[in-house]
Scaffold this active site. Structure first.
Site, PDB file in Angstrom:
ATOM      1  N   HIS A 157       0.827  -1.217   0.000  1.00 22.47           N
ATOM      2  CA  HIS A 157       0.000   0.000   0.000  1.00 22.47           C
ATOM      3  C   HIS A 157       0.857   1.262   0.000  1.00 22.47           C
ATOM      4  O   HIS A 157       0.443   2.294   0.533  1.00 22.47           O
ATOM      5  CB  HIS A 157      -0.948   0.053   1.213  1.00 22.47           C
ATOM      6  CG  HIS A 157      -1.660  -1.226   1.485  1.00 22.47           C
ATOM      7  ND1 HIS A 157      -2.880  -1.544   0.935  1.00 22.47           N
ATOM      8  CD2 HIS A 157      -1.290  -2.303   2.233  1.00 22.47           C
ATOM      9  CE1 HIS A 157      -3.246  -2.746   1.340  1.00 22.47           C
ATOM     10  NE2 HIS A 157      -2.295  -3.234   2.124  1.00 22.47           N
ATOM     11  N   SER A 287      14.417  20.118 -18.271  1.00 17.85           N
ATOM     12  CA  SER A 287      13.297  21.026 -18.469  1.00 17.85           C
ATOM     13  C   SER A 287      13.798  22.280 -19.170  1.00 17.85           C
ATOM     14  O   SER A 287      14.920  22.746 -18.924  1.00 17.85           O
ATOM     15  CB  SER A 287      12.708  21.399 -17.105  1.00 17.85           C
ATOM     16  OG  SER A 287      12.025  22.630 -17.186  1.00 17.85           O
ATOM     17  N   LYS A 293      16.206  20.415 -13.273  1.00 13.69           N
ATOM     18  CA  LYS A 293      15.451  19.190 -13.482  1.00 13.69           C
ATOM     19  C   LYS A 293      16.218  18.090 -14.191  1.00 13.69           C
ATOM     20  O   LYS A 293      16.962  18.332 -15.134  1.00 13.69           O
ATOM     21  CB  LYS A 293      14.188  19.482 -14.298  1.00 13.69           C
ATOM     22  CG  LYS A 293      13.217  20.389 -13.576  1.00 13.69           C
ATOM     23  CD  LYS A 293      12.435  19.637 -12.546  1.00 13.69           C
ATOM     24  CE  LYS A 293      11.240  18.990 -13.201  1.00 13.69           C
ATOM     25  NZ  LYS A 293      10.520  18.133 -12.275  1.00 13.69           N
ATOM     26  N   GLU A 300       8.951   7.015 -17.906  1.00 15.74           N
ATOM     27  CA  GLU A 300       7.570   7.501 -18.005  1.00 15.74           C
ATOM     28  C   GLU A 300       6.939   7.070 -19.329  1.00 15.74           C
ATOM     29  O   GLU A 300       5.764   6.721 -19.386  1.00 15.74           O
ATOM     30  CB  GLU A 300       7.533   9.026 -17.861  1.00 15.74           C
ATOM     31  CG  GLU A 300       7.868   9.468 -16.434  1.00 15.74           C
ATOM     32  CD  GLU A 300       8.051  10.972 -16.295  1.00 15.74           C
ATOM     33  OE1 GLU A 300       7.751  11.704 -17.240  1.00 15.74           O
ATOM     34  OE2 GLU A 300       8.511  11.397 -15.228  1.00 15.74           O
TER      35      GLU A 300
END
Ligand code: ARG
Length: 450
Positions: A157, A287, A293, A300
């Site tokens: 969880h 970025s 970044k 992804e």
């Protein structure tokens, strides 16, 4: 406009928009090599059946072999104005060897041809993919070896559960990949290459002529070796069966889901909040606005593509569900999803093979995370059980102890005997403190063979 394989009964030309709408050459050109192998086999069948003389068969075969070599050398240029790859090959053969090419389509229909080519393509790609999957399994094993003995907090969880060996965590993904391998291998082996269904009712050629042992010329032979072709047991089913496409798309959706879960773990673990892993620069992007970044975009996209693969499965399954027997043009729409999912799977595994080799684990951050006492609560329960407490009672006692510790911001490790006794006589500081040790914790679990 290229020649069509049909047209005699038509007075008018096809509407140009319909021409565009119904063609498949822009994607089924990928079947060229496989369709050519099928045609070479078909020539042999026609010769055996007496439709071609040995000389005609040889000329046709040579013409097809020439086109096949062109495909392999990257020189085959599909004509965009052809309806599909089958038409294009027929036209190119005509250009190469002349009128004899018109005999190639004897006792044959594209309905049967397209199934053969798609099956051979699928078998070839699946063999490639399974080899890549084995490599990824190996890369995960090597990563585990390189970080031998490292322990990580395990989660359920998304909450701290119990410490586990990193090797076991990585091996859990190897298990998934083993199942993917087995599933895809079984599908590849289960795809039976058939011929002789004609458009749907069979052909005048005797079934015995369709029993052929063949091999895809040169390069393809290396991958597929020899394969057998059989007459279809049922011609209606042969031309309208797309179960193999659905099987592949289903297995690829599961593979994609596994790779997505792995990616998701790595993405979360590479955040500042976790800091468990460092994903190599080569697999990240930055970025345009925020200079600090470093985003794990590769992972992804792997995660994102799982959705596409699942969509491809649903698209073909839904397309098939309402089709009356036998062939319907709807089935042409199976190819883009099939090619797309296979291409995604191949590139993803290829990239992950390299990405996995560069993953670095941050030992200090892992050790800090393993300091969390909640990870050892279950060990405390087992400790009381070993001392004779019923499990349920022990569970309640330690639950209360954990709550007391959290509410009062007191670490259990720092509690004296007098404080521990409030919860159970069996809790003694000198024994309790030994339990807050990741190695002791993982080694106490013996149920799993390593
Ligand atoms: N391009 C077609 C496909 O992929 C070939 C079959 C066309 N057959 C026909 N009878 N129109 O399904």
């Amino acid at each position: 406009m290229a020649n069509k394989l049909w047209g005699g009964r038509f007075d008018k030309k096809t509407d140009p928009l319909v021409e565009e709408f119904t063609k498949s050459i822009h994607y089924d050109f990928k079947l060229a090599a496989y369709d050519l192998v099928g045609s070479m086999v078909h020539v042999e069948i026609l010769r055996k059946a007496g439709y071609l003389t040995a000389g005609e068969a040889a000329r046709l075969h040579n013409g097809l072999k020439y086109l096949h070599a062109q495909v392999i050398d990257g020189k085959f240029k599909p004509d965009d104005s052809s309806e599909d790859i089958h038409t294009d090959i027929q036209n190119k053969l005509y250009k190469r060897i002349g009128g004899l090419a018109l005999k190639l389509h004897t006792a044959r229909s594209r309905n049967d041809q397209v199934v053969f080519a798609t099956k051979l393509y699928s078998k070839t790609e699946l063999l490639k993919l399974t080899a890549y999957i084995s490599e990824l399994e190996m890369a995960l094993g090597q990563l585990a070896e390189k970080n031998g003995g490292l322990i990580i907090p395990g989660f359920t969880h998304m909450q701290h559960a119990q410490p586990v060996y990193l090797a076991d965590y990585l091996a859990s993904y190897s298990e998934m990949l083993k199942r993917d391998y087995d599933r895809l291998w079984a599908i590849a082996g289960g795809i039976k290459l058939t011929m002789g269904a004609g458009a749907m009712a069979g052909t005048p050629i005797g079934a015995a002529s369709y029993i052929v042992k063949a091999s895809g010329c040169r390069e393809m032979k290396k991958i597929t070796g020899q394969f057998e072709i059989q007459p279809a047991r049922n011609s209606l089913d042969a031309v309208s069966d797309r179960d193999f496409v659905i099987d592949i798309l289903s297995a690829l959706s599961i593979l994609g889901m596994h790779l997505s879960r792995f990616s998701e773990d790595m993405i979360i673990w590479s955040t500042k909040e976790f800091g468990f892993v460092e994903i190599d620069d080569a697999f990240c992007t930055g970025s345009s606005l925020m200079p600090q970044k470093k985003n794990a975009d590769t992972l992804e996209i792997v995660r994102g593509y799982a959705g596409r693969m699942c969509g491809n499965l649903v698209s073909v399954l839904t397309m098939m569900k309402g089709l009356p027997l036998a062939y319907n043009r709807d089935m042409q729409l199976d190819k883009e999803p099939l090619f797309n999912s296979l291409e995604i799977a191949l590139i993803e595994i290829n990239i992950l093979n390299r990405l996995v080799k560069t993953i670095k684990f941050n030992k200090a951050n892992l050790e800090e995370a393993l300091d969390d006492e909640s990870l050892y609560a279950t060990d405390l329960v087992y400790h009381l059980v070993d001392k004779g407490a019923p499990f349920k009672t022990a569970h309640t006692i330690i639950g209360k102890l954990v709550k007391y510790s959290v509410d009062n911001s007191i670490l259990i490790k720092t509690m004296m005997d007098s404080e521990l006794k409030k919860f159970s006589d069996k809790l003694v500081r000198k024994d309790v403190i030994k339990l807050f040790n990741p190695r002791v914790s993982v080694e106490s679990r013996k149920s799993v063979r390593r």
